[in-house]
Design an enzyme around this catalytic site. Structure first.
Site, PDB file in Angstrom:
ATOM      1  N   LYS A 152       0.879  -1.178   0.000  1.00 33.52           N
ATOM      2  CA  LYS A 152       0.000   0.000   0.000  1.00 33.52           C
ATOM      3  C   LYS A 152       0.909   1.218   0.000  1.00 33.52           C
ATOM      4  CE  LYS A 152      -3.483   2.364   2.849  1.00 33.52           C
ATOM      5  NZ  LYS A 152      -4.363   2.820   1.795  1.00 33.52           N
ATOM      6  N   THR A 196      -2.585   6.782   0.107  1.00 27.61           N
ATOM      7  CA  THR A 196      -3.794   6.864   0.913  1.00 27.61           C
ATOM      8  C   THR A 196      -4.658   7.956   0.304  1.00 27.61           C
ATOM      9  OG1 THR A 196      -4.709   7.075   3.147  1.00 27.61           O
ATOM     10  CG2 THR A 196      -2.786   8.450   2.639  1.00 27.61           C
ATOM     11  N   GLU A 246      -3.238   0.862  -3.658  1.00 30.65           N
ATOM     12  CA  GLU A 246      -3.949   0.613  -2.398  1.00 30.65           C
ATOM     13  C   GLU A 246      -4.003  -0.883  -2.069  1.00 30.65           C
ATOM     14  OE1 GLU A 246      -5.284   2.424  -0.025  1.00 30.65           O
ATOM     15  OE2 GLU A 246      -5.908   4.355  -0.823  1.00 30.65           O
TER      16      GLU A 246
END
Length: 103
Positions: free
Chosen positions: A21, A24, A74
């Protein structure tokens, strides 16, 4: 104890630490982060510190302009990403993408 600068749901911790990841997506209340910022990261649930990140880029996006690349960054599918964003930020359409790397 130093306060954390940004928090993530605990379910994202392992993906962040493993480098799966790398972005954000946040609402306007967290749109102030800039490229080069070094941030202490905590878990949303208990504010426990778990790493430090550096912001590598920022941009804006709408729910309709999210792409497969965003989803990959993500570590989820585009359908999953749109659902997660809609669940976290119901009724909102304008978002801020924060790209980062763990330090």
């Amino acid at each position: 104890m130093q306060p954390n600068d940004i928090t993530f749901f605990q379910r994202f911790q392992d993906d962040i630490l493993a480098g799966r990841k790398t972005i954000t997506i946040r609402d306007e209340s967290e749109s102030h982060f800039k490229t080069g910022d070094v941030l202490r990261v905590g878990r949303f649930e208990d504010d426990g510190y778990f790493c430090t990140i550096e912001v590598t880029a920022t941009s804006t996006v709408t729910l309709d302009t999210l792409t497969e690349k965003h989803a990959e960054q993500e570590n989820m599918t585009l359908t999953e990403l749109k659902k997660v964003i809609a669940d976290i930020y119901p009724g909102q359409t304008q978002f801020y993408v924060i790209e980062f790397k763990c330090l």
